[in-house]
Design a protein around this motif. Sequence first.
Motif, PDB file in Angstrom:
ATOM      1  N   LYS A  82       0.788  -1.235   0.000  1.00  0.00           N
ATOM      2  CA  LYS A  82       0.000   0.000   0.000  1.00  0.00           C
ATOM      3  C   LYS A  82       0.827   1.296   0.000  1.00  0.00           C
ATOM      4  O   LYS A  82       0.331   2.322  -0.481  1.00  0.00           O
ATOM      5  N   PRO A  83       2.049   1.327   0.526  1.00  0.00           N
ATOM      6  CA  PRO A  83       2.812   2.583   0.477  1.00  0.00           C
ATOM      7  C   PRO A  83       3.054   3.040  -0.957  1.00  0.00           C
ATOM      8  O   PRO A  83       3.141   2.215  -1.880  1.00  0.00           O
ATOM      9  N   ASP A  84       3.160   4.350  -1.130  1.00  0.00           N
ATOM     10  CA  ASP A  84       3.500   4.917  -2.431  1.00  0.00           C
ATOM     11  C   ASP A  84       4.937   4.498  -2.749  1.00  0.00           C
ATOM     12  O   ASP A  84       5.868   4.913  -2.055  1.00  0.00           O
ATOM     13  N   PRO A  85       5.150   3.694  -3.806  1.00  0.00           N
ATOM     14  CA  PRO A  85       6.506   3.198  -4.063  1.00  0.00           C
ATOM     15  C   PRO A  85       7.489   4.295  -4.447  1.00  0.00           C
ATOM     16  O   PRO A  85       8.692   4.169  -4.184  1.00  0.00           O
ATOM     17  N   VAL A  86       7.006   5.360  -5.055  1.00  0.00           N
ATOM     18  CA  VAL A  86       7.896   6.468  -5.416  1.00  0.00           C
ATOM     19  C   VAL A  86       8.363   7.199  -4.163  1.00  0.00           C
ATOM     20  O   VAL A  86       9.544   7.539  -4.013  1.00  0.00           O
ATOM     21  N   LEU A  87       7.441   7.426  -3.240  1.00  0.00           N
ATOM     22  CA  LEU A  87       7.785   8.101  -1.987  1.00  0.00           C
ATOM     23  C   LEU A  87       8.729   7.230  -1.163  1.00  0.00           C
ATOM     24  O   LEU A  87       9.716   7.719  -0.604  1.00  0.00           O
ATOM     25  N   ALA A  88       8.428   5.927  -1.099  1.00  0.00           N
ATOM     26  CA  ALA A  88       9.288   5.016  -0.352  1.00  0.00           C
ATOM     27  C   ALA A  88      10.681   4.947  -0.972  1.00  0.00           C
ATOM     28  O   ALA A  88      11.696   4.936  -0.259  1.00  0.00           O
ATOM     29  N   ALA A  89      10.737   4.925  -2.304  1.00  0.00           N
ATOM     30  CA  ALA A  89      12.031   4.870  -2.983  1.00  0.00           C
ATOM     31  C   ALA A  89      12.858   6.121  -2.725  1.00  0.00           C
ATOM     32  O   ALA A  89      14.095   6.059  -2.696  1.00  0.00           O
ATOM     33  N   ALA A  90      12.184   7.259  -2.531  1.00  0.00           N
ATOM     34  CA  ALA A  90      12.915   8.492  -2.228  1.00  0.00           C
ATOM     35  C   ALA A  90      13.678   8.361  -0.915  1.00  0.00           C
ATOM     36  O   ALA A  90      14.801   8.856  -0.776  1.00  0.00           O
ATOM     37  N   VAL A  91      13.067   7.691   0.065  1.00  0.00           N
ATOM     38  CA  VAL A  91      13.748   7.450   1.342  1.00  0.00           C
ATOM     39  C   VAL A  91      14.906   6.481   1.150  1.00  0.00           C
ATOM     40  O   VAL A  91      16.032   6.726   1.594  1.00  0.00           O
ATOM     41  N   VAL A  92      14.629   5.384   0.479  1.00  0.00           N
ATOM     42  CA  VAL A  92      15.631   4.344   0.277  1.00  0.00           C
ATOM     43  C   VAL A  92      16.848   4.884  -0.480  1.00  0.00           C
ATOM     44  O   VAL A  92      18.002   4.696  -0.063  1.00  0.00           O
TER      45      VAL A  92
END
Length: 510
Positions: free
Chosen positions: A98-108
């Motif tokens: 469910k998390p926004d993968p683009v937003l999560a990737a920005a953190v990663v």
Amino acid sequence: MSSFDCIVIGSGNAGCCAALSSAEAGCDKVLIVDVCPDVWAGGNGYFTAGAFRTVHEGLHDLLPIVNNASKEKADSIDMDGYSGEDFLGDIMRLGNGKPDPVLAAAVVDASRDTISWLAHSVGLPFMFSFHRQAYSVGGRQKFWGGLVLCTEDGGKGLIAAHQRALAKAKVAVWFNCPAVQITMENGTVSGVVVEKEGQKLHLRAPAVVLAAGGFESNPVLRAQQLGLGWERAILRGTPYNQGDGFALAAAVGARQAGDWAGCHSTCWDADAPTDAGRRDLTNQFTKSGYPLGIMVNSAGKRFVDEGEDFRNYTYAKFGKAILLQPGGYAFQVWDSKVIGSLRKEEYGNGIVKKFLADRLEDLAEQLTEVGLEGKAEFVQTTKQFNEATRKFQAENPDATWNPAVKDGMSTQSSEYQLPLPKSNWALTIDEPPFMAVKVACGVTFTFGGLAVDPDTAGVISEKTSKVIPGLFCTGEMVGLFHENYPGGSGLMAGAVFGRKAGQAAAKLRA
């Protein structure tokens, strides 16, 4: 009327990162305002273990930034690398996609560089988390669960380092100073109205960063958003995260994101203060030893798979599981084989009320005094667990118990299977003394937040679907996580988006 280049609302890890980043990027006048008094500085960051999850290439990559690994110590460490694919996969897997993968990737993607910035520019004292994330196996320190870094002295050390950095950067900090309005001119942020010493002041600034935390401190909002019963949860950290930042954001049309029905909640000492954490004990009320034993509810029944995954992938959701049990509490149980492996910071003498007995029946009798209603069921549950564990071991004589890996030591064999398995680290509970502690649900932070641009941390407008000029967001107010999260990713996300917000804010200064 006072003017600043950037105003940050909130003095926690995320807010400090935003302020320090903006000053580093060229803002001459930076201000942090916080509703709390100075003795509560640091928000929830103060109450953490100071853990930061980051992409890394293994031991050699991180040795230069830690202060507790001599060459001899390093020679005894086993540490696998943790890739961007691993990190993103953990966020998405635990969030059920469910998390926004683009937003999560920005953190990663920004995590490793942000760690270097925190270590070298901010001055955070990083160390390897031997005490929380490694077990001694065959004379070697084996790290597990993808998490290896923390700050010296945990959250206390984290916030102390931030405060030293703020003073060095000449960032002003005003406590007892709630922000009551974000002002706008022609659709662009123009400043903040605050209440200071009984007066309202309009502070002008082209950039405002929201870092005011979630709404977990507000029992009314918890019940409204998370559901009935959540008003009874124990508050782990600051009592000042009342959801005020979201009210400010809503007034200027910010879009909501994240999981507004979800939160980080963990196994917490049932005798801990209910309305705020204690700043002397902070994270010591955590009771994270459940993977080494079992948990039973007041009816004497197990209700989770204690060995489903590494602790730092399950602890943020098991608090909810406890809250949903009759009475909202449970008991963690071990025997002498593993009692010595429990963290002394959490289970040491004087830290938690412990119940000890040489017979399960006697332990059950003691627990009836603090809420165990199913005394016979508790004994039967434990004996059935033991039987299932023995049958697995008999069928798998070469299986070896190892808490540093997912060892597959379970309760499930071809001959006998429990309806609710323990999938890893299953050991019989049959060697006295037996020990139990009572736990409840400790709520840490809420997952509901705001939609932000992944590159700048700019807040998205509900009406235009574009960034609201001059408004940024970081920390618990970013709508990143859903349902569960990998431990250490909260502080990391706050640092990443705080740094991005500060850099973007500096571009707006006059």
